[in-house]
Design a protein around this motif. Structure first.
Motif, PDB file in Angstrom:
ATOM      1  N   MET A  37      21.215  34.989  69.974  1.00 44.49           N
ATOM      2  CA  MET A  37      21.780  36.134  69.262  1.00 44.49           C
ATOM      3  C   MET A  37      22.999  36.678  70.002  1.00 44.49           C
ATOM      4  SD  MET A  37      18.388  38.333  68.172  1.00 44.49           S
ATOM      5  CE  MET A  37      19.343  39.308  66.978  1.00 44.49           C
ATOM      6  N   LEU A  38      24.004  37.095  69.231  1.00 46.65           N
ATOM      7  CA  LEU A  38      25.193  37.733  69.772  1.00 46.65           C
ATOM      8  C   LEU A  38      25.504  38.958  68.931  1.00 46.65           C
ATOM      9  CD1 LEU A  38      27.236  34.436  70.051  1.00 46.65           C
ATOM     10  CD2 LEU A  38      26.304  35.703  72.009  1.00 46.65           C
ATOM     11  N   ALA A  39      25.820  40.061  69.573  1.00 47.33           N
ATOM     12  CA  ALA A  39      26.093  41.299  68.830  1.00 47.33           C
ATOM     13  C   ALA A  39      27.284  42.037  69.414  1.00 47.33           C
ATOM     14  CB  ALA A  39      24.869  42.209  68.850  1.00 47.33           C
ATOM     15  N   ILE A  40      28.029  42.694  68.537  1.00 46.52           N
ATOM     16  CA  ILE A  40      29.094  43.615  68.936  1.00 46.52           C
ATOM     17  C   ILE A  40      28.774  44.967  68.326  1.00 46.52           C
ATOM     18  CG2 ILE A  40      31.564  44.089  68.991  1.00 46.52           C
ATOM     19  CD1 ILE A  40      32.127  41.202  68.463  1.00 46.52           C
ATOM     20  N   ASP A  41      28.725  45.997  69.146  1.00 45.82           N
ATOM     21  CA  ASP A  41      28.387  47.331  68.634  1.00 45.82           C
ATOM     22  C   ASP A  41      29.632  48.078  68.185  1.00 45.82           C
ATOM     23  OD1 ASP A  41      29.555  48.405  71.002  1.00 45.82           O
ATOM     24  OD2 ASP A  41      27.621  48.338  72.050  1.00 45.82           O
ATOM     25  N   ALA A  42      29.450  49.319  67.733  1.00 40.32           N
ATOM     26  CA  ALA A  42      30.554  50.098  67.179  1.00 40.32           C
ATOM     27  C   ALA A  42      31.637  50.400  68.206  1.00 40.32           C
ATOM     28  CB  ALA A  42      30.013  51.403  66.583  1.00 40.32           C
ATOM     29  N   LYS A  43      31.295  50.332  69.478  1.00 42.11           N
ATOM     30  CA  LYS A  43      32.279  50.564  70.539  1.00 42.11           C
ATOM     31  C   LYS A  43      33.043  49.287  70.894  1.00 42.11           C
ATOM     32  CE  LYS A  43      29.763  54.394  72.684  1.00 42.11           C
ATOM     33  NZ  LYS A  43      29.108  54.903  73.928  1.00 42.11           N
ATOM     34  N   GLY A  44      32.655  48.179  70.261  1.00 44.21           N
ATOM     35  CA  GLY A  44      33.332  46.928  70.530  1.00 44.21           C
ATOM     36  C   GLY A  44      32.775  46.168  71.717  1.00 44.21           C
ATOM     37  N   ASN A  45      31.610  46.590  72.219  1.00 47.52           N
ATOM     38  CA  ASN A  45      30.995  45.915  73.351  1.00 47.52           C
ATOM     39  C   ASN A  45      30.065  44.793  72.889  1.00 47.52           C
ATOM     40  OD1 ASN A  45      32.198  47.429  75.439  1.00 47.52           O
ATOM     41  ND2 ASN A  45      30.742  49.093  75.094  1.00 47.52           N
ATOM     42  N   ILE A  46      30.031  43.711  73.652  1.00 45.46           N
ATOM     43  CA  ILE A  46      29.299  42.498  73.281  1.00 45.46           C
ATOM     44  C   ILE A  46      28.098  42.295  74.203  1.00 45.46           C
ATOM     45  CG2 ILE A  46      29.497  40.022  72.833  1.00 45.46           C
ATOM     46  CD1 ILE A  46      32.581  40.431  72.933  1.00 45.46           C
ATOM     47  N   SER A  47      26.980  41.898  73.620  1.00 40.24           N
ATOM     48  CA  SER A  47      25.809  41.473  74.385  1.00 40.24           C
ATOM     49  C   SER A  47      25.200  40.266  73.690  1.00 40.24           C
ATOM     50  CB  SER A  47      24.779  42.594  74.491  1.00 40.24           C
ATOM     51  OG  SER A  47      25.239  43.645  75.306  1.00 40.24           O
ATOM     52  N   GLY A  48      24.343  39.549  74.401  1.00 41.69           N
ATOM     53  CA  GLY A  48      23.705  38.387  73.807  1.00 41.69           C
ATOM     54  C   GLY A  48      22.336  38.141  74.399  1.00 41.69           C
ATOM     55  N   GLY A  49      21.551  37.347  73.689  1.00 44.41           N
ATOM     56  CA  GLY A  49      20.222  36.996  74.164  1.00 44.41           C
ATOM     57  C   GLY A  49      19.805  35.648  73.609  1.00 44.41           C
ATOM     58  N   CYS A  50      18.846  35.037  74.259  1.00 46.83           N
ATOM     59  CA  CYS A  50      18.346  33.736  73.844  1.00 46.83           C
ATOM     60  C   CYS A  50      16.866  33.667  74.204  1.00 46.83           C
ATOM     61  CB  CYS A  50      19.127  32.651  74.583  1.00 46.83           C
ATOM     62  SG  CYS A  50      18.969  30.992  73.906  1.00 46.83           S
ATOM     63  N   THR A  51      16.025  33.173  73.293  1.00 50.32           N
ATOM     64  CA  THR A  51      14.597  33.113  73.586  1.00 50.32           C
ATOM     65  C   THR A  51      13.953  31.928  72.864  1.00 50.32           C
ATOM     66  OG1 THR A  51      12.534  34.384  73.607  1.00 50.32           O
ATOM     67  CG2 THR A  51      13.999  34.748  71.736  1.00 50.32           C
ATOM     68  N   THR A  52      13.003  31.270  73.526  1.00 49.53           N
ATOM     69  CA  THR A  52      12.401  30.058  72.977  1.00 49.53           C
ATOM     70  C   THR A  52      11.095  29.725  73.690  1.00 49.53           C
ATOM     71  OG1 THR A  52      12.856  27.720  72.470  1.00 49.53           O
ATOM     72  CG2 THR A  52      13.579  28.535  74.600  1.00 49.53           C
ATOM     73  N   SER A  53      10.299  28.888  73.056  1.00 48.67           N
ATOM     74  CA  SER A  53       9.148  28.290  73.734  1.00 48.67           C
ATOM     75  C   SER A  53       9.484  26.863  74.163  1.00 48.67           C
ATOM     76  CB  SER A  53       7.924  28.278  72.814  1.00 48.67           C
ATOM     77  OG  SER A  53       8.206  27.592  71.611  1.00 48.67           O
ATOM     78  N   GLY A  54      10.718  26.468  73.956  1.00 51.53           N
ATOM     79  CA  GLY A  54      11.175  25.161  74.400  1.00 51.53           C
ATOM     80  C   GLY A  54      10.682  24.036  73.511  1.00 51.53           C
ATOM     81  N   MET A  55      10.965  22.826  73.926  1.00 52.60           N
ATOM     82  CA  MET A  55      10.549  21.670  73.145  1.00 52.60           C
ATOM     83  C   MET A  55       9.031  21.531  73.139  1.00 52.60           C
ATOM     84  SD  MET A  55      13.235  18.646  73.938  1.00 52.60           S
ATOM     85  CE  MET A  55      14.871  18.671  73.223  1.00 52.60           C
ATOM     86  N   ALA A  56       8.482  21.280  71.977  1.00 54.67           N
ATOM     87  CA  ALA A  56       7.043  21.049  71.871  1.00 54.67           C
ATOM     88  C   ALA A  56       6.659  19.819  72.669  1.00 54.67           C
ATOM     89  CB  ALA A  56       6.659  20.869  70.411  1.00 54.67           C
ATOM     90  N   PHE A  57       5.513  19.907  73.358  1.00 54.66           N
ATOM     91  CA  PHE A  57       4.917  18.768  74.070  1.00 54.66           C
ATOM     92  C   PHE A  57       5.802  18.251  75.208  1.00 54.66           C
ATOM     93  CE2 PHE A  57       4.044  18.172  69.362  1.00 54.66           C
ATOM     94  CZ  PHE A  57       3.021  19.097  69.345  1.00 54.66           C
ATOM     95  N   LYS A  58       6.639  19.120  75.747  1.00 52.68           N
ATOM     96  CA  LYS A  58       7.477  18.785  76.900  1.00 52.68           C
ATOM     97  C   LYS A  58       6.592  18.566  78.133  1.00 52.68           C
ATOM     98  CE  LYS A  58       7.753  23.745  77.547  1.00 52.68           C
ATOM     99  NZ  LYS A  58       8.510  24.966  77.220  1.00 52.68           N
ATOM    100  N   LEU A  59       7.151  18.009  79.187  1.00 50.44           N
ATOM    101  CA  LEU A  59       6.454  17.932  80.462  1.00 50.44           C
ATOM    102  C   LEU A  59       6.214  19.345  80.979  1.00 50.44           C
ATOM    103  CD1 LEU A  59       8.336  15.065  82.343  1.00 50.44           C
ATOM    104  CD2 LEU A  59       5.967  15.008  81.560  1.00 50.44           C
ATOM    105  N   HIS A  60       5.049  19.571  81.553  1.00 48.35           N
ATOM    106  CA  HIS A  60       4.747  20.900  82.084  1.00 48.35           C
ATOM    107  C   HIS A  60       5.758  21.263  83.171  1.00 48.35           C
ATOM    108  CE1 HIS A  60       2.517  24.454  82.982  1.00 48.35           C
ATOM    109  NE2 HIS A  60       2.268  24.085  84.226  1.00 48.35           N
ATOM    110  N   GLY A  61       6.379  22.430  83.028  1.00 48.05           N
ATOM    111  CA  GLY A  61       7.401  22.868  83.973  1.00 48.05           C
ATOM    112  C   GLY A  61       8.813  22.628  83.515  1.00 48.05           C
TER     113      GLY A  61
END
Length: 335
Positions: free
Chosen positions: A198-222
């Motif tokens: 996700m990427l967002a710009i607020d009314a003041k023109g400031n930018i922030s971002g985030g990213c979230t996941t459980s990763g690839m299914a059945f990946k190697l542990h770790g």
């Protein structure tokens, strides 16, 4: 050296700027807002519900960082059909649901967690890492311990449905992720690549971002992908813009993909062209591998202009602004 004439000229210019009326300032702010923000963009179809959560913050003048956290928390916990983010994520091959996330604000502050178990909202833990510690990243048991110390609830994340899908996969234990979720044919395939960036710009023109996941299914542990790595899965520069990625994280990490996209925008590339160039570089380095995987980038610049590009067709992203809260766009692709 300044002489008297230069001093008078500079002073007059300063006085003229100071004399701007409140109405003129208000007009300038209004025109900036009209140019493209507040705005929030997110990867994939479920970005629509995440954007709506973020828009509740942005539409009332809230900070982009708060909007990112609020939006990301929705697919992390409320969308029970999404097996690639948060508490309904599919496990690794050993049956562990491990979560990755990062967040970055307009001042360059950032935090992340990786391979964290038993906490449903990694985006919020990532923010706590950013704001409550001198570190950028916490991983594994340490991340879980920190989250509990900060008052977050420890809970079992492996849902009955996810466990059923995992046990079905164990019958063959074949790891062959497909390029997009809608193309999945075997157990777990259709859940294998999604990350919400996700990427967002607020009314003041400031930018922030985030990213979230459980990763690839059945990946190697770790295994940890690009999502919690600043510069790979996410990067924000408040002077230029922000970028995020989705798909096979290993290839994004190898190319420091999101940082690359932002730096290309700094050089004058449009968001879409910057994403396209980042994709092109992945393909150039590993052309045969690239034919078998999906990587997509999403970007926004300081003006509120956005764009995306992916290796394969099928990548989509959601846009939310004052004009429309549920816009879904199919991203362009190389193949």
């Amino acid at each position: 050296m300044y002489n008297r004439r230069k001093f008078i000229k500079i002073s007059a210019a300063g006085a003229s700027l100071a004399a701007l009326s409140n109405s003129a300032v208000a007009k300038a702010i209004s025109s900036t807002t009209d140019a493209g923000f507040p705005i929030v963009i997110s990867t994939w179809d479920f970005g629509i519900i995440a954007n709506k959560g973020a828009w509740k913050v942005l539409s009332t003048g809230g900070r982009a960082l708060d909007a990112i956290e609020a939006g990301a928390r929705i697919p992390e916990a409320e969308d029970i059909t999404n097996h690639t983010v948060g508490r309904t994520g599919l496990p690794d091959r050993d049956g562990h649901v491990t979560l990755d996330s990062c967040i970055m604000d307009e001042n360059g502050n950032c935090g992340s967690v990786a391979a964290m178990e038993n906490i449903a909202h990694p985006i919020s833990v990532a923010r706590l890492v950013m704001e409550k510690t001198p570190h950028v990243m916490l991983v594994g048991d340490g991340a879980t311990q920190f989250a509990v110390e900060q008052g977050m609830k420890k809970e079992k994340l492996l849902t009955p449905e996810s466990e059923k899908i995992w046990k079905e996969w164990l019958k063959t234990a074949k790891y062959s992720p497909v390029m997009n979720i809608e193309n999945g044919k075997k157990p777990g395939d259709k859940y294998n690549h999604d990350t919400i960036g996700m990427l967002a710009i607020d009314a003041k023109g400031n930018i922030s971002g985030g990213c979230t996941t459980s990763g690839m299914a059945f990946k190697l542990h770790g295994r940890v992908g690009d999502s919690p790595i600043i510069g790979a899965g996410l990067y924000v520069d408040n002077e230029v813009g922000g970028a995020t990625s989705t798909g096979v994280g290993e290839e994004v990490i190898r190319n420091v993909g999101s940082f690359l996209v932002v730096e290309l925008m700094r050089q004058g590339y449009s968001p879409e062209d910057a994403c396209k160039e980042a994709v092109r570089r992945i393909i150039k380095k590993k052309p045969e591998t690239a034919k078998q995987i999906q990587v997509g980038f999403l970007a926004i610049n300081k003006k509120g202009e956005y764009g995306a590009y992916a290796i394969q067709s099928g990548f989509s992203f959601a846009v939310c602004n004052a004009q429309q809260q549920d816009l879904l766009i199919k991203g362009k692709s190389f193949y």
